[in-house]
Write a protein that holds these residues in place. Structure first.
Motif, short mmCIF file in Angstrom:
data_model
loop_
_atom_site.label_atom_id
_atom_site.label_comp_id
_atom_site.label_asym_id
_atom_site.label_seq_id
_atom_site.Cartn_x
_atom_site.Cartn_y
_atom_site.Cartn_z
N PRO A 21 0.69 -1.05 0.10
CA PRO A 21 0.07 0.01 -0.12
C PRO A 21 0.47 1.17 0.08
N THR A 22 0.16 1.94 -0.29
CA THR A 22 1.21 3.32 -0.15
C THR A 22 0.24 4.35 0.67
N TYR A 23 0.82 5.10 1.86
CA TYR A 23 0.27 5.87 2.95
C TYR A 23 0.19 7.06 2.25
N ILE A 24 -0.47 7.75 2.47
CA ILE A 24 -1.36 9.23 2.14
C ILE A 24 -1.19 9.43 3.92
N GLU A 25 -0.58 10.60 4.15
CA GLU A 25 -0.08 11.62 5.29
C GLU A 25 -1.39 13.14 5.72
N VAL A 26 -1.23 13.31 6.12
CA VAL A 26 -2.55 14.67 6.34
C VAL A 26 -2.23 15.01 7.72
N ASP A 27 -1.80 16.40 7.69
CA ASP A 27 -0.96 17.35 9.46
C ASP A 27 -1.32 18.22 8.83
N LEU A 28 -2.64 18.99 9.68
CA LEU A 28 -3.59 20.37 9.64
C LEU A 28 -3.34 20.95 11.02
N LYS A 29 -2.64 22.19 11.20
CA LYS A 29 -2.62 23.15 11.80
C LYS A 29 -3.29 24.79 11.95
N PHE A 30 -3.79 24.74 12.81
CA PHE A 30 -3.93 26.45 12.76
C PHE A 30 -2.74 27.45 12.71
N LYS A 31 -2.29 28.18 11.80
CA LYS A 31 -0.87 28.61 12.10
C LYS A 31 -1.44 30.01 12.52
N GLY A 32 -0.22 30.03 13.95
CA GLY A 32 -0.42 31.18 15.17
C GLY A 32 0.53 32.21 14.62
N THR A 33 0.89 33.48 15.10
CA THR A 33 1.57 34.52 15.43
C THR A 33 3.09 33.81 15.23
N SER A 42 -6.33 18.63 13.09
CA SER A 42 -5.99 16.60 12.18
C SER A 42 -4.82 16.00 11.66
N TYR A 43 -5.39 15.20 11.94
CA TYR A 43 -3.92 14.51 11.47
C TYR A 43 -4.18 13.25 10.91
N LEU A 44 -4.11 12.48 9.70
CA LEU A 44 -4.73 11.31 9.84
C LEU A 44 -3.36 11.10 8.75
N VAL A 45 -3.22 9.45 8.16
CA VAL A 45 -2.67 8.38 7.65
C VAL A 45 -3.14 7.45 6.94
N VAL A 46 -3.70 7.45 6.12
CA VAL A 46 -4.04 6.34 5.02
C VAL A 46 -3.23 5.64 4.16
N ALA A 47 -4.19 4.02 4.14
CA ALA A 47 -2.97 3.27 3.63
C ALA A 47 -4.25 3.61 2.29
N SER A 48 -3.49 3.66 0.96
CA SER A 48 -4.31 3.35 0.24
C SER A 48 -3.69 2.37 -0.63
N SER A 49 -5.09 1.27 -0.74
CA SER A 49 -4.25 0.17 -2.13
C SER A 49 -5.42 -0.07 -3.36
N PRO A 50 -5.21 -0.81 -4.01
CA PRO A 50 -5.80 -1.28 -5.19
C PRO A 50 -7.01 -0.94 -4.55
N GLY A 51 -7.61 -2.23 -4.12
CA GLY A 51 -8.90 -2.39 -3.58
C GLY A 51 -9.19 -1.75 -2.48
N GLY A 52 -8.76 -0.54 -1.70
CA GLY A 52 -9.30 0.41 -1.02
C GLY A 52 -10.83 0.82 -1.20
N PRO A 53 -10.95 1.72 -0.23
CA PRO A 53 -11.78 2.52 -0.20
C PRO A 53 -10.93 4.19 -0.42
N SER A 54 -12.15 5.16 -1.34
CA SER A 54 -11.33 6.43 -2.04
C SER A 54 -12.05 7.16 -1.34
N TYR A 55 -12.82 7.05 -0.16
CA TYR A 55 -13.50 8.06 0.91
C TYR A 55 -12.97 7.39 2.62
N ARG A 56 -13.07 8.73 2.87
CA ARG A 56 -12.68 8.29 4.77
C ARG A 56 -12.77 9.12 5.61
N ALA A 57 -13.47 8.93 6.57
CA ALA A 57 -13.98 10.20 7.98
C ALA A 57 -13.04 10.19 9.05
N GLU A 58 -12.31 10.66 9.70
CA GLU A 58 -11.39 10.94 10.95
C GLU A 58 -11.65 11.42 11.58
#
Length: 203
Positions: A21-33, A42-58
């Motif tokens: 699988p290929t791993y997609i990492e999402v790291d979101l932050k509110f930027k301060g001064t 939010s932080y999310l790591v998704v394993a993408s594979s040919p037979g896996g889902p194309s949608y995910r809520a975390e």
């Protein structure tokens, strides 16, 4: 914290997958001064594979991230540019530019959303898109859409659509008109390497 919905436009280019699988990492932050004032969103790591889902809520402590992605095979990149040929009044109080593929026509990718009766153009007369690169199947079709909206709903919509046939390289051009605004749409095509070997051999 108030409930808010945000839509991200990235990544601006397709993610090349050469292992599973290929791993997609999402790291979101509110930027301060300062960096110490940054707040984790939010932080999310998704394993993408040919037979896996194309949608995910975390869900995390402060948000719920909804991630949607599509797998494409033998695809090319389409860099979209629109130049204003004849300036005029935009026939509405909002504008929307999107792109999609013929196989996934209902999944439109937002290129630009703006308010007002003037197109946001730079000094060279080109529309300043928030996103301008999309992926398209080489054997598919690219659908470009421009819409002028009158209100908060989609009543009184004026819409123009153009269909482009993908190429391995080169450019495609079409003229469109909404109201008195005349524009030239240019799509620049380039191959999307399918694996790291292609990157190494292109250097």
């Amino acid at each position: 914290m108030q409930d808010r919905s945000l839509m991200l436009t990235g990544p601006t280019r397709g993610v090349v997958v050469d292992v599973h699988p290929t791993y997609i990492e999402v790291d979101l932050k509110f930027k301060g001064t300062t960096e110490s004032e940054d707040m984790d969103l939010s932080y999310l790591v998704v394993a993408s594979s040919p037979g896996g889902p194309s949608y995910r809520a975390e869900a995390s402590k402060r948000s719920t991230l909804e991630l949607t992605y599509v797998r494409m095979y033998d695809s090319v990149e389409a860099a979209i540019s629109v130049k204003l040929k004849k300036d005029g009044s935009w026939p509405g109080c909002r504008g929307l530019f999107t792109a999609s593929t013929a196989s996934l026509e209902d999944m439109e990718i937002l290129l630009l959303a703006f308010k007002g009766d003037r197109l946001p153009v730079n000094g060279k007369g080109r529309i300043e898109f928030s996103r301008r690169v999309v992926s398209v199947e080489l054997r598919g079709k690219l659908i470009f859409s421009a819409k002028a909206l009158q209100g908060s709903d989609e009543k009184g919509v004026r819409r123009v659509r153009k269909t482009f046939t993908p190429k391995r390289a080169g450019k495609s051009k079409e003229n469109i008109k909404i109201g008195s605004c005349e524009m030239e749409v240019t799509v620049t095509w380039s191959l999307l390497p399918s694996c790291k070997f292609d990157y190494d051999n292109s250097l």
